[in-house]
Design a protein around this motif. Structure first.
Motif, PDB file in Angstrom:
ATOM      1  N   ASP A  52      -0.832  58.990  34.017  1.00 21.49           N
ATOM      2  CA  ASP A  52       0.149  58.207  34.798  1.00 21.49           C
ATOM      3  C   ASP A  52       0.266  58.009  36.095  1.00 21.49           C
ATOM      4  N   LYS A  53      -0.037  59.333  36.727  1.00 25.94           N
ATOM      5  CA  LYS A  53      -0.081  59.770  38.086  1.00 25.94           C
ATOM      6  C   LYS A  53      -1.130  59.944  38.434  1.00 25.94           C
ATOM      7  N   GLY A  54      -2.665  60.118  38.350  1.00 22.37           N
ATOM      8  CA  GLY A  54      -3.982  59.803  38.958  1.00 22.37           C
ATOM      9  C   GLY A  54      -4.408  61.372  38.586  1.00 22.37           C
ATOM     10  N   ASP A  55      -3.745  61.947  37.506  1.00 24.14           N
ATOM     11  CA  ASP A  55      -4.653  62.937  37.065  1.00 24.14           C
ATOM     12  C   ASP A  55      -5.850  63.342  36.038  1.00 24.14           C
ATOM     13  N   ILE A  72      -3.077  54.472  39.653  1.00 28.63           N
ATOM     14  CA  ILE A  72      -2.516  54.147  41.345  1.00 28.63           C
ATOM     15  C   ILE A  72      -3.476  53.397  42.109  1.00 28.63           C
TER      16      ILE A  72
ATOM     17  N   MET B   1       5.284  57.475  30.464  1.00 34.72           N
ATOM     18  CA  MET B   1       5.124  56.349  31.734  1.00 34.72           C
ATOM     19  C   MET B   1       5.692  56.497  32.730  1.00 34.72           C
ATOM     20  N   LEU B   2       4.957  56.166  33.958  1.00 36.93           N
ATOM     21  CA  LEU B   2       6.145  56.914  35.213  1.00 36.93           C
ATOM     22  C   LEU B   2       5.839  55.939  35.802  1.00 36.93           C
ATOM     23  N   GLY B  35      -3.155  55.039  48.632  1.00 35.97           N
ATOM     24  CA  GLY B  35      -2.283  55.628  47.382  1.00 35.97           C
ATOM     25  C   GLY B  35      -2.209  56.680  46.560  1.00 35.97           C
ATOM     26  N   LEU B  39       1.625  56.998  45.969  1.00 37.79           N
ATOM     27  CA  LEU B  39       2.449  56.503  44.476  1.00 37.79           C
ATOM     28  C   LEU B  39       2.310  57.313  43.859  1.00 37.79           C
ATOM     29  N   PRO B  40       1.390  59.334  43.269  1.00 37.78           N
ATOM     30  CA  PRO B  40       1.964  59.725  42.077  1.00 37.78           C
ATOM     31  C   PRO B  40       3.961  60.340  43.070  1.00 37.78           C
ATOM     32  N   LYS B  43       6.249  58.052  42.144  1.00 41.81           N
ATOM     33  CA  LYS B  43       6.433  57.532  40.381  1.00 41.81           C
ATOM     34  C   LYS B  43       7.592  59.350  40.214  1.00 41.81           C
ATOM     35  N   ILE B 108     -10.907  59.027  43.126  1.00 41.20           N
ATOM     36  CA  ILE B 108      -9.654  59.343  44.051  1.00 41.20           C
ATOM     37  C   ILE B 108     -10.678  59.249  45.850  1.00 41.20           C
ATOM     38  N   MET B 111     -10.726  55.742  46.569  1.00 36.43           N
ATOM     39  CA  MET B 111      -9.508  55.160  46.807  1.00 36.43           C
ATOM     40  C   MET B 111      -8.943  55.855  48.019  1.00 36.43           C
ATOM     41  N   ARG B 231      -9.863  74.754  38.853  1.00 37.37           N
ATOM     42  CA  ARG B 231     -11.085  73.538  38.262  1.00 37.37           C
ATOM     43  C   ARG B 231     -11.687  73.465  39.714  1.00 37.37           C
ATOM     44  N   ILE B 234     -10.808  67.932  40.645  1.00 40.42           N
ATOM     45  CA  ILE B 234      -9.739  67.050  40.368  1.00 40.42           C
ATOM     46  C   ILE B 234      -9.113  68.043  41.665  1.00 40.42           C
TER      47      ILE B 234
END
Lengths: 171, 331
Positions: A52-55, A72, B1-2, B35, B39-40, B43, B108, B111, B231, B234
């Protein structure tokens, strides 16, 4: 179930978007994410709420044809746009070739990452008829899986690409 | 949930509208481009703006255009994926294309924007956590507390500049344009950054980063970008290195720039590289540059693994300099 509104929620914002081919008109608080809209307002629970945070990529949907992270993305930022979720892949009882390949290759174990993997894979297969293994790895590099070790997922997407090429008659 | 905290949504349709909206309530508004950073962070309870201003409908921010002199102007709202795959960026500024293409994940990059990447919040293992996690320690210098857990006696936040595109943009001598109701200013990318992890850029609350301008590449410009992370996808960089070298017709160094990111709040430009001038970029010269970088760069525990990150500064600089790619003006 709709989550409790956040304290101090502001006025609802009206939106018009197209979800899996259906025109949707809805009003949401500005802080509602696209994922929350899909899951809790529209009942489309295929897209998963993982980190829930884009990972993790479990919430991947196609927005105007491009894979994005719905957790997100603000629902209000999807106004006027087209959304495709995992629910759009099967046509009635007929699975999409990449879904069939995932089943046949044992590429889903717990299955939680699968909807996001499928949407990233669908975007790749829509744009590339003969993806290499490296192309598949790149396309799925934003989707985490904790069960499979990825090998069977990559095998499944490659198999789906071959299957789709054969169905087109080798053009 | 965040869940996200509540806010008021504003979605201007032009740059003019955007700048006016931002000018009305600068201290209470935050800009939302892709975002993927904001946004993270919201959150996690790191920001709770009264107003969020969306940039997606501001078309003026999205383009990539050539300058008459042969440089490029990239709109602050251009998605990173577009920057990474634009044939002109790939040909003229290969280190920038590579850096943009190594950001996070395919989703990402589609976006997130180059303006957002330049203004990325600094990162630290004690900061990028949920409010619950941070509350257990009592908050840090960057958020809600008096203590730095990275530098225990420190009075200045050392959260790290963790974006990929600033290092190559500094190496290429790029500049940015900032626009507000008060006017427009242009400054070199290196001057966009400030040495404070709490806020590591000089963009004022009422300013928007509208464009990034890259000067035309010099003749015989060679550049590279290297990124180290846990990694291969990401993750943010644990160390990032951009290098740009201008050589003369005989292969002698005219100018060499090496920029290192993911250390403290500032991208670091390695000093003392004049020693390489007027000589070929030989194995020995590369070793001198790698040694200078190793001496000047001190990775901190803000991103973890500080011991081996220090050890790999020199090898990664050598790898960057061994992999310098030419800029081509055609294409």
């Amino acid at each position: 179930m709709t989550p409790e509104p956040h304290p101090g929620s502001t006025a609802l914002v009206p939106l018009a978007l197209v979800v899996n081919g259906d025109a949707v008109r809805v009003a949401v608080p500005a802080e509602r994410t696209l994922l929350e809209l899909l899951r809790y307002d529209l009942g489309l629970t295929g897209s998963k709420q993982g980190c829930d945070k884009g990972d993790c990529g479990a919430c991947t949907v196609l927005l105007d044809g491009e894979p994005v992270l719905a957790c997100i993305t603000l629902a209000v930022d999807a106004d006027g746009r087209g959304v495709e979720t995992v629910e759009s892949l099967a046509k009635g009882q007929k699975l999409h070739p990449v879904q069939t390949a995932v089943v046949n290759h044992g590429a889903a174990q717990c299955g939680f990452c699968t909807p996001g993997m499928l949407m990233s894979a669908k975007h790749l297969l829509d744009g590339s008829r003969t993806p290499t293994r490296e192309d598949v790895k790149q396309a799925l590099s934003g989707n985490l899986c904790r069960c499979t070790g990825y090998t069977k997922i990559l095998d499944a997407v490659e198999a789906a690409a071959r299957e789709m090429a054969e169905a087109r008659g080798g053009d | 949930m965040l869940p996200l905290p509540a806010f008021e949504w504003v979605s201007p349709g032009s740059l003019d509208e955007l700048v006016r909206a931002l000018g009305e309530s600068p201290g209470e508004s935050l800009l939302l481009a892709g975002g993927t950073d904001l946004l993270p962070n919201m959150k996690h309870g790191l920001f709770a703006p009264r107003r969020v201003i969306g940039l997606r409908r501001v078309r003026e921010l999205r383009g990539i255009a050539e300058t008459p002199a042969g440089g490029l102007v990239i709109g602050g709202g251009a998605p990173l994926d577009r920057v990474a795959t634009d044939p002109r960026v790939m040909a003229r500024y290969p280190a920038l294309a590579r850096a943009a293409g190594l950001v996070a994940s395919p989703q990402i990059r589609r976006m997130g924007t180059i303006g957002g990447n330049l203004c990325l919040e600094t990162r630290c293992v004690y900061y990028n956590q949920t409010a619950f996690w941070r509350g257990a320690l009592g908050g840090c210098l960057k958020k809600d507390g008096p203590t730095c857990f990275v530098v225990p006696q420190g009075r200045r936040c050392v959260a790290a500049m963790s974006a990929d595109t600033p290092a190559p943009l500094i190496a290429y001598g790029a500049s940015v344009e900032l626009v507000s109701v008060r006017g427009t200013r242009t400054l070199p990318v290196a001057k966009l950054f400030a040495g404070d992890g709490v806020k590591n850029n000089v963009r004022a609350a009422d300013e928007v980063l509208t464009k990034v301008e890259l000067p035309p590449p010099a003749e015989r410009l060679f550049s590279a970008y290297e990124k180290v992370r846990s990694r291969a996808a990401i993750d943010f960089p644990l160390l990032s290195i951009a290098a740009a070298a201008v050589l003369d017709a005989g292969g002698h160094v005219v100018e060499l720039t090496v920029v290192v990111g993911a250390l403290g709040a500032l991208p670091r430009v390695v000093r003392g590289l004049e020693i390489t001038r007027a000589a070929p970029l030989s194995r020995e010269a590369i070793d001198l540059v790698a040694e200078a970088a190793h001496t000047q760069c001190n990775p901190l525990s803000s991103l973890g693994a500080e011991d081996w990150r220090k050890d790999i500064v020199a090898p990664v600089v050598r790898r960057a300099l061994a992999g310098l790619a030419p800029s081509r003006i055609a294409g």
